[in-house]
Scaffold this motif. Structure first.
Motif, PDB file in Angstrom:
ATOM      1  N   ALA A 235       0.812  -1.216   0.000  1.00  0.00           N
ATOM      2  CA  ALA A 235       0.000   0.000   0.000  1.00  0.00           C
ATOM      3  C   ALA A 235       0.844   1.263   0.000  1.00  0.00           C
ATOM      4  O   ALA A 235       0.305   2.372  -0.061  1.00  0.00           O
ATOM      5  CB  ALA A 235      -0.931  -0.011   1.212  1.00  0.00           C
ATOM      6  N   MET A 236       2.161   1.098   0.087  1.00  0.00           N
ATOM      7  CA  MET A 236       3.000   2.297   0.142  1.00  0.00           C
ATOM      8  C   MET A 236       2.887   3.073  -1.161  1.00  0.00           C
ATOM      9  O   MET A 236       3.059   2.511  -2.240  1.00  0.00           O
ATOM     10  CB  MET A 236       4.456   1.912   0.393  1.00  0.00           C
ATOM     11  N   PRO A 237       2.616   4.361  -1.083  1.00  0.00           N
ATOM     12  CA  PRO A 237       2.494   5.124  -2.322  1.00  0.00           C
ATOM     13  C   PRO A 237       3.852   5.278  -3.008  1.00  0.00           C
ATOM     14  O   PRO A 237       4.864   5.526  -2.348  1.00  0.00           O
ATOM     15  CB  PRO A 237       1.954   6.485  -1.847  1.00  0.00           C
ATOM     16  N   GLY A 238       3.875   5.108  -4.339  1.00  0.00           N
ATOM     17  CA  GLY A 238       5.101   5.253  -5.111  1.00  0.00           C
ATOM     18  C   GLY A 238       5.905   3.969  -5.156  1.00  0.00           C
ATOM     19  O   GLY A 238       5.453   2.915  -4.684  1.00  0.00           O
ATOM     20  N   SER A 239       7.084   4.021  -5.778  1.00  0.00           N
ATOM     21  CA  SER A 239       7.980   2.871  -5.831  1.00  0.00           C
ATOM     22  C   SER A 239       9.310   3.270  -5.237  1.00  0.00           C
ATOM     23  O   SER A 239       9.604   4.454  -5.074  1.00  0.00           O
ATOM     24  CB  SER A 239       8.208   2.411  -7.273  1.00  0.00           C
ATOM     25  N   LEU A 240      10.073   2.246  -4.947  1.00  0.00           N
ATOM     26  CA  LEU A 240      11.304   2.498  -4.211  1.00  0.00           C
ATOM     27  C   LEU A 240      12.516   2.206  -5.079  1.00  0.00           C
ATOM     28  O   LEU A 240      12.622   1.150  -5.705  1.00  0.00           O
ATOM     29  CB  LEU A 240      11.321   1.615  -2.966  1.00  0.00           C
ATOM     30  N   VAL A 261      10.291  12.958  -6.873  1.00  0.00           N
ATOM     31  CA  VAL A 261      10.838  12.289  -5.679  1.00  0.00           C
ATOM     32  C   VAL A 261       9.911  12.580  -4.493  1.00  0.00           C
ATOM     33  O   VAL A 261       9.651  13.733  -4.160  1.00  0.00           O
ATOM     34  CB  VAL A 261      12.269  12.774  -5.371  1.00  0.00           C
ATOM     35  N   LEU A 262       9.392  11.513  -3.904  1.00  0.00           N
ATOM     36  CA  LEU A 262       8.440  11.662  -2.799  1.00  0.00           C
ATOM     37  C   LEU A 262       9.142  11.661  -1.448  1.00  0.00           C
ATOM     38  O   LEU A 262       8.633  12.188  -0.461  1.00  0.00           O
ATOM     39  CB  LEU A 262       7.409  10.537  -2.838  1.00  0.00           C
ATOM     40  N   VAL A 275       9.867   7.288  -5.392  1.00  0.00           N
ATOM     41  CA  VAL A 275       9.442   8.119  -6.527  1.00  0.00           C
ATOM     42  C   VAL A 275       8.017   7.768  -6.920  1.00  0.00           C
ATOM     43  O   VAL A 275       7.504   6.705  -6.552  1.00  0.00           O
ATOM     44  CB  VAL A 275      10.383   7.920  -7.745  1.00  0.00           C
ATOM     45  N   ASP A 276       7.392   8.676  -7.676  1.00  0.00           N
ATOM     46  CA  ASP A 276       6.005   8.405  -8.068  1.00  0.00           C
ATOM     47  C   ASP A 276       5.928   7.306  -9.123  1.00  0.00           C
ATOM     48  O   ASP A 276       4.994   6.525  -9.154  1.00  0.00           O
ATOM     49  CB  ASP A 276       5.323   9.693  -8.541  1.00  0.00           C
ATOM     50  N   ASN A 277       6.966   7.235  -9.997  1.00  0.00           N
ATOM     51  CA  ASN A 277       6.949   6.246 -11.059  1.00  0.00           C
ATOM     52  C   ASN A 277       8.377   5.825 -11.365  1.00  0.00           C
ATOM     53  O   ASN A 277       9.187   6.630 -11.866  1.00  0.00           O
ATOM     54  CB  ASN A 277       6.287   6.871 -12.297  1.00  0.00           C
ATOM     55  N   ALA A 278       8.699   4.582 -11.090  1.00  0.00           N
ATOM     56  CA  ALA A 278      10.085   4.141 -11.162  1.00  0.00           C
ATOM     57  C   ALA A 278      10.642   4.206 -12.586  1.00  0.00           C
ATOM     58  O   ALA A 278      11.743   4.726 -12.816  1.00  0.00           O
ATOM     59  CB  ALA A 278      10.206   2.723 -10.613  1.00  0.00           C
ATOM     60  N   THR A 279       9.891   3.692 -13.556  1.00  0.00           N
ATOM     61  CA  THR A 279      10.412   3.624 -14.923  1.00  0.00           C
ATOM     62  C   THR A 279      10.639   5.015 -15.496  1.00  0.00           C
ATOM     63  O   THR A 279      11.582   5.232 -16.249  1.00  0.00           O
ATOM     64  CB  THR A 279       9.448   2.828 -15.832  1.00  0.00           C
TER      65      THR A 279
END
Lengths: 320, 378
Positions: A235-240, A261-262, A275-279
């Motif tokens: 459920a964590m927002p964004g990707s790591l 960058v979140l 980050v909001d979107n890793a790719t």
């Protein structure tokens, strides 16, 4: 009992039910309207930084501290009003070593066995088993004050388990405990779980938090999120993104305010950047670091740990 | 109430006392020391008052006068003075607390008028001592004048008639030798037990708080009443041991006459211990640090026990308000019980007032103590 999902846990008769619990110390609201339930056989973890309110919550669960508002039930018994009855079914291990340092290991065990009216033969077999599991058999005649930190905690656990509690409350049980003792400790906890004992523990160790069936993330006296470790991570927002660098501190500082960058978290020689979107963000950040002349040895997308989830939670609450 | 938990607590407490040198010292050495210090140190007897003599005549008769003072055993001749100013000087230096001034015409007046006056001067800074010394002086003087009269009568061939003279033949009961030690030692025992008893239990709860063992203890099903009784039990045994020791010392070492019966002594001592141990326990519940609790216990027991128990200062000589105040000083009841049992051989019937006082006290303290301890951290 095998199900770890929140829905099933709520459906079963809860081993612990906390309803709208509050407690203030002067102007400090240590626990602020907290509610949760723990199903029988769960290992329920309270995770949070120091001062989050974990110990206050544990003390109220143990019935040694009165709440200002709210209600706690252990197996349907009201901890406030049927205190003595509730206490027969629970064991509490405070954060500070609470046994008698001038008594030996065996004497402490005997004393707590008597307080819980454990039959003599039961006490003998249980203490043998537990001493063996904790690796303390050879130390039974040593004064508790002369044990190492890890041994003390294991003795605390033995005393807490000398009767058969339905609910075991452990307040940061492995803080300051060596890895071997921690392993022994957890082995005993897993065994208890199989016997159907419900365990509520607080911890500041994230690796330990991962071992719990369900976690409550506590901050500022409130439970911010409560779910299984897997779901919390999902459920964590964004990707790591994990960056390995010679100077992680510089990377950490440079990337924090980049678009997309979140959040950013220093972890030893690595930096965890959310980050909001890793790719989309990976090439962008790579370019940016190149322009800034900051070298990195690698960047990859990784699964978040509980610590990342927790930090993300705090970031979301207070955006920089 | 669960006896098993109660005994477990008593057992645990005993082990802790046994392994804690400080507790043991308070329990066993303190009464010993206090018995020695107070038993020997406190005496209200005034013997051999230092006497300065300014004999202006220095005749056979005046010397006989001085001799009879010294021979009485109540005075000790400390200095002979030769000038008027010396009297003031000797008093100032403290070399005497009484001065006897015999005038130049002492024997002349005696032979001419059949009577003469001597002057006795007292250092009245200590009123108590002065009163007693004054009494001694009058006694010595009466004796001396009687002897002189007898000599005069013999010399003049007159029969020494004593017309219309009434003699007092004093009889002192219960303490025939008028030894203040017999009066004080039973009081000392009471004061020591009041002090030591409260000290012993004042640490018992605060120790758990200070060492961090309370949190886990109160998370168990043990009840407040079990905690109180379980913790008091071992101290009760120690208290009885101390009482036995102090009382035995009073009888066999200080030779205070014991005329009462052991049963009365046992019952009243048990009652007194309930009160003093209960008070220490109450203090311990209220004050969470060992040092604080121990000091409060000392303060609350030492001053009242010393001043208002009647052990040195008689209660019936105090102002009315203070007498009323002394009713709350539990030591006073035990002081009067011990004096009665020791010196008068009083029984429970005779001692109904102090026993009733102590019993009320014991009930009150137990009630308060049982309610005082809350199984809560705050």
């Amino acid at each position: 009992m095998s199900s770890l999902s929140t829905t099933t846990a709520a459906d079963a008769v809860p081993a612990v039910r906390v309803h709208e619990l509050s407690r203030a110390f002067g102007t400090l609201q240590a626990i602020d309207n907290v509610s949760f339930s723990v199903a029988p056989g769960e290992i329920f973890g309270l995770v949070g930084p120091d001062g989050a309110g974990k110990t206050t919550l544990m003390r109220m669960l143990a019935g040694v501290l009165a709440p200002d508002h709210g209600r706690i039930e252990l197996d349907g018994i009201d901890v406030q009003h049927q205190s003595e009855q509730a206490k027969r079914h629970l064991s509490y291990m405070p954060q500070r070593f609470g046994l008698y340092e001038d008594l030996t290991v065996a004497e402490n065990i005997f004393f707590y066995g008597e307080l819980f009216s454990v039959a003599t033969s039961d006490r003998r077999t249980r203490s043998e088993t537990l001493l063996h599991a904790a690796g303390l058999t050879d130390f039974r005649h040593r004064r508790a004050g002369q044990l190492s930190g890890g041994m003390k905690q294991k003795l605390g656990l033995i005393c807490a388990l000398i009767h058969t509690p339905r609910v075991l409350l452990l307040d940061e049980p492995t803080t300051g405990v060596d890895p071997v003792s921690r392993r022994d400790f957890w082995a005993i906890l897993y065994q208890l779980r199989e016997q159907g004992v419900t365990i509520v523990l607080s911890t500041a160790y994230m690796d330990e938090a991962e071992r719990c069936t369900r976690l409550a993330l506590v901050h500022g006296g409130r439970i911010r999120q409560c779910d299984t470790p897997a779901r919390l991570k999902a459920a964590m927002p964004g990707s790591l993104l994990e960056l390995v660098a010679a100077d992680p501190r510089a990377i950490h500082g440079a990337l924090r305010h980049q678009p997309g960058v979140l959040g950013s978290l220093l972890m030893g020689d690595r930096v965890h950047v959310r980050v909001d979107n890793a790719t989309r963000r990976m090439p962008q950040l790579n370019n940016f670091l190149g322009e800034q002349g900051l070298d990195i040895q690698g960047m990859e997308q990784v699964e978040p740990g509980i610590e990342d989830v927790f930090v993300a939670l705090l970031d979301e609450e207070a955006p920089a | 109430m669960n006896l098993r938990r109660l005994f477990a607590l008593a057992w645990k407490e005993s082990l802790q006392i046994w392994r804690d040198p400080r507790s043991l010292a308070i329990a066993l050495l303190m009464p010993l020391m206090q018995m020695g210090i107070l038993g020997y140190g406190v005496s209200l007897d005034i013997k051999r008052v230092p006497l300065c003599v300014f004999d202006q005549e220095n005749s056979q008769q005046s010397r006989a006068m001085v001799n009879s003072f010294v021979a009485s055993g109540w005075f000790r001749l400390s200095r002979r003075l030769v000038r008027d100013d010396d009297v003031r000087d000797a008093m100032d230096r403290g070399s005497c607390s009484a001065a006897l001034v015999i005038p130049v015409d002492f024997s002349r007046r005696l032979s001419q008028h059949g009577s003469a006056a001597v002057q006795a001067i007292f250092d009245a800074t200590d009123v108590n001592t002065t009163n007693i010394a004054l009494g001694y002086a009058q006694g010595a003087l009466a004796l001396a004048s009687q002897q002189m009269y007898a000599r005069w009568a013999a010399a003049h061939g007159v029969a020494a008639t004593r017309v219309g003279q009434v003699d007092l033949e004093p009889g002192t009961w219960f303490n025939e030798t008028l030894d203040s030690r017999n009066f004080i030692i039973p009081g000392v025992v009471a004061v020591i037990l009041a002090l030591v008893g409260a000290q012993l239990t004042s640490l018992t709860i605060s120790r758990e708080w200070e060492r961090g063992t309370m949190e886990q203890l109160i998370s168990t099903p043990v009840t407040a009443l079990e905690v109180m009784l379980g913790k008091l039990l071992p101290y009760f045994a120690i208290g009885m041991l101390d009482a036995g020791f102090c009382l035995a010392t009073a009888v066999f070492w200080f030779h205070v006459p014991f005329r009462g019966d052991l049963f009365t002594l046992l019952i009243t001592t048990l009652l007194f211990l309930v009160v003093v141990l209960g008070i220490g326990y109450l203090i311990s519940v209220r004050i969470r640090s060992q040092l604080g609790a121990s000091q409060v216990a000392l303060l609350l027991t030492m001053l009242p026990a010393n001043l208002l128990s009647g052990y040195t200062f008689p209660i019936d000589q105090m102002p009315g308000a203070i007498q009323t105040l002394s009713l709350v000083v539990y030591a006073r009841y035990y002081v009067s019980i011990l004096r009665g049992v020791f010196l008068k051989g009083s029984t429970i019937d005779d001692l109904w007032f102090p026993i009733a006082g102590l019993s009320l006290y014991a009930l009150l303290i137990l009630w308060l103590a049982a309610r005082a301890f809350r199984k809560r951290l705050d």
